[in-house]
Design a protein around this motif. Structure first.
Motif, PDB file in Angstrom:
ATOM      1  N   HIS A  98       0.838  -1.208   0.000  1.00 18.29           N
ATOM      2  CA  HIS A  98       0.000   0.000   0.000  1.00 18.29           C
ATOM      3  C   HIS A  98       0.871   1.257   0.000  1.00 18.29           C
ATOM      4  O   HIS A  98       0.600   2.215  -0.754  1.00 18.29           O
ATOM      5  CB  HIS A  98      -0.923  -0.021   1.229  1.00 18.29           C
ATOM      6  N   ASP A  99       1.910   1.279   0.803  1.00 17.49           N
ATOM      7  CA  ASP A  99       2.807   2.432   0.839  1.00 17.49           C
ATOM      8  C   ASP A  99       3.569   2.594  -0.466  1.00 17.49           C
ATOM      9  O   ASP A  99       3.893   3.727  -0.871  1.00 17.49           O
ATOM     10  CB  ASP A  99       3.787   2.297   2.011  1.00 17.49           C
ATOM     11  N   LYS A 102       1.342   4.379  -2.843  1.00 18.96           N
ATOM     12  CA  LYS A 102       1.170   5.785  -2.486  1.00 18.96           C
ATOM     13  C   LYS A 102       2.477   6.575  -2.551  1.00 18.96           C
ATOM     14  O   LYS A 102       2.512   7.743  -2.177  1.00 18.96           O
ATOM     15  CB  LYS A 102       0.596   5.885  -1.068  1.00 18.96           C
TER      16      LYS A 102
END
Length: 379
Positions: A98-99, A102
């Protein structure tokens, strides 16, 4: 005799328009903005973005499911490198992914369970380090130290495994590898992007200036095609000199070594500017208003940036994207200019590139020669 008279008539109209345009080039502040103020401001901004050269200490997440001596050694050595700053995600691989999406991290190192035991048993497990390719430079630099680290560990454990099995380690071939850096060895990729951006953005200003000049012609005189070419010729020379100046500044401040001929580079830039001007003529001719012509510049710039190899390497494109790339004058100009940096490119290859770039004005001349004059008269 008739052909000779046509040539002389064309030349006189061209020369009169050229001489008429020279005194008015810098009389309007719009020309100052388009011809040197904005190009140099953007040049300085691009240079400031890339002035540090290499990207250091990029955040890289890691998930170590082995927690062995070998896995900790990999993490420690990669973190000790200049480019990666490792962040521990424990066993939270989903959070790391997820990071990565992003852009909070640029890569993920994943070490599987039983990694060290599998290495010592000769089962060849694979630690994985992957990056987000959308962040072209940042992602690439974040994994730069990894290949050398794995190669070093392979050499070390190859000897350990051979000793435990009782077999001698075969000698590797002695290879001498000589690398002569084109630019400063720490920043080749960054220089390529900076150089590409400068060459690419010049096309924007050339096309915009061409449309602006054409939009002003009906206010001055009754136009014809030799007259139009004569009006554009001073700007061809100006933008050629401007791009050569910017390239010289990049070479000076980046300690680049030019292997080819600077004169050959100037020839390529000259024909590149002509090709860009012809595209401006095409946009102006086949649009109803000047505002419509300006609007389509964004489409042109987007296509050039996407399909010329600046953002995505040309060899990784599907065939339809390569076809679009082959229609862009930026593709040929950029490839040949870098070719002149890399090696002593022959004048025959330079002539070939210039011939390709001249196809654009020739085809566009055939398409717009009569329609352009009507378009100018109707405005």
């Amino acid at each position: 005799m008739e052909n000779r008279q046509l040539v002389l008539d064309f030349w006189h109209r061209f020369k009169d328009a050229f001489n008429d345009e020279i005194p008015v080039i810098f009389k309007r502040f719009t020309f100052h903005w388009l011809m040197w103020i904005l190009p140099l401001i953007i040049f300085v901004l691009i240079s400031s973005i890339f002035h540090k050269g290499v990207l250091f200490d990029l955040p890289v997440g890691y998930v170590d499911q082995d927690k062995s001596t070998l896995s900790r050694e990999i993490v420690r050595d990669l973190n000790a490198g200049a480019h990666a700053n490792l962040i521990n995600y424990d066993n939270q691989l989903k959070m790391a992914e997820h990071d990565l999406e992003k852009a909070k991290i640029y890569a993920i190192l994943y070490i599987p369970p039983n990694f060290e035991a599998d290495v010592l048993a000769g089962r060849q497990p694979t630690p994985m380090l992957y990056y987000n390719a959308l962040y072209y430079s940042a992602g690439l630099y974040s994994i730069m130290d990894y290949s050398g680290l794995i190669a070093s560990l392979n050499t070390q454990y190859r000897t350990t495994m051979a000793t435990s099995i009782g077999l001698p380690v075969p000698k590797l071939a002695q290879v001498n590898f000589n690398y002569d850096g084109l630019f400063n060895a720490s920043g080749n990729s960054m220089y390529f992007q900076q150089f590409s951006a400068v060459v690419h953005l010049l096309q924007l200003f050339v096309v915009t200036t061409t449309i602006y000049i054409l939009s002003q012609l009906p206010k001055r005189t009754r136009p014809n095609y030799p007259f139009v070419l004569g009006k554009l010729a001073p700007y061809t020379i100006w933008y050629t000199m401007l791009l050569m100046f910017e390239i010289a500044m990049l070479v000076l401040f980046s300690d680049a070594r030019v292997s080819g001929s600077p004169f050959a580079m100037m020839i390529v830039v000259f024909f590149y500017v002509i090709a860009a001007q012809s595209i401006g003529i095409l946009l102006y001719t086949f649009t109803k208003t000047t505002l419509d012509a300006y609007t389509y510049i964004g489409v042109l710039v987007g296509l050039a940036l996407t399909y010329s190899g600046v953002v995505v390497p040309e060899l990784s494109m599907p065939w339809i994207a390569r076809f679009i790339s082959s229609l862009e004058p930026l593709t040929y100009a950029l490839n040949k200019l870098f070719d002149l940096f890399l090696r002593h490119s022959s004048y025959l290859s330079v002539l070939k590139t210039c011939s390709i770039l001249m196809i654009y004005p020739i085809i566009i001349t055939v398409l717009v020669r009569k329609r352009l004059v009507k378009r100018l008269h109707s405005q």
